[in-house]
Motif scaffolding. Structure first.
Motif, mmCIF file in Angstrom:
data_model
loop_
_atom_site.group_PDB
_atom_site.id
_atom_site.type_symbol
_atom_site.label_atom_id
_atom_site.label_comp_id
_atom_site.label_asym_id
_atom_site.label_seq_id
_atom_site.Cartn_x
_atom_site.Cartn_y
_atom_site.Cartn_z
ATOM 1 N N GLN A 51 0.939 -1.192 -0.101
ATOM 2 C CA GLN A 51 0.144 0.109 -0.020
ATOM 3 C C GLN A 51 0.839 1.345 -0.080
ATOM 4 O O GLN A 51 0.496 2.296 -0.790
ATOM 5 N N TRP A 54 2.197 1.705 -3.476
ATOM 6 C CA TRP A 54 0.926 2.304 -4.423
ATOM 7 C C TRP A 54 0.769 3.676 -4.333
ATOM 8 O O TRP A 54 0.494 4.515 -5.062
ATOM 9 N N GLU A 58 0.781 6.802 -6.591
ATOM 10 C CA GLU A 58 -0.604 7.425 -7.011
ATOM 11 C C GLU A 58 -0.477 8.686 -6.796
ATOM 12 O O GLU A 58 -1.014 9.572 -7.482
#
Length: 69
Positions: A51, A54, A58
């Motif tokens: 996460q 990411w 992102e």
């Protein structure tokens, strides 16, 4: 569990193996169960790390969209 390695790849074999194991853990294909060395705590750790990665990808993408608008 199936692990595929390529001894002609530029990436070391151990990295190929580790990457595939982490991917299987993250996807739930390889989970903490009887006779499995992957503990639930480690699975949570890998999920958090994935996460974080990411979010690192992102955030710049969101900045691009804000800039375009």
């Amino acid at each position: 569990m199936e692990i595929v390695v390529n001894n002609k790849a530029s990436r070391p074999l151990y990295e190929q193996i580790v990457s595939q194991i982490k991917t299987q853990i993250m996807s739930g294909e390889l989970n903490a169960g009887k006779g499995c060395y992957v503990s639930v705590q480690n699975q949570d750790f890998y999920l958090e790390e994935q996460q974080k990665r990411w979010r690192a990808v992102e955030a710049p993408i969101e900045e691009i969209f804000v800039f375009i608008q």
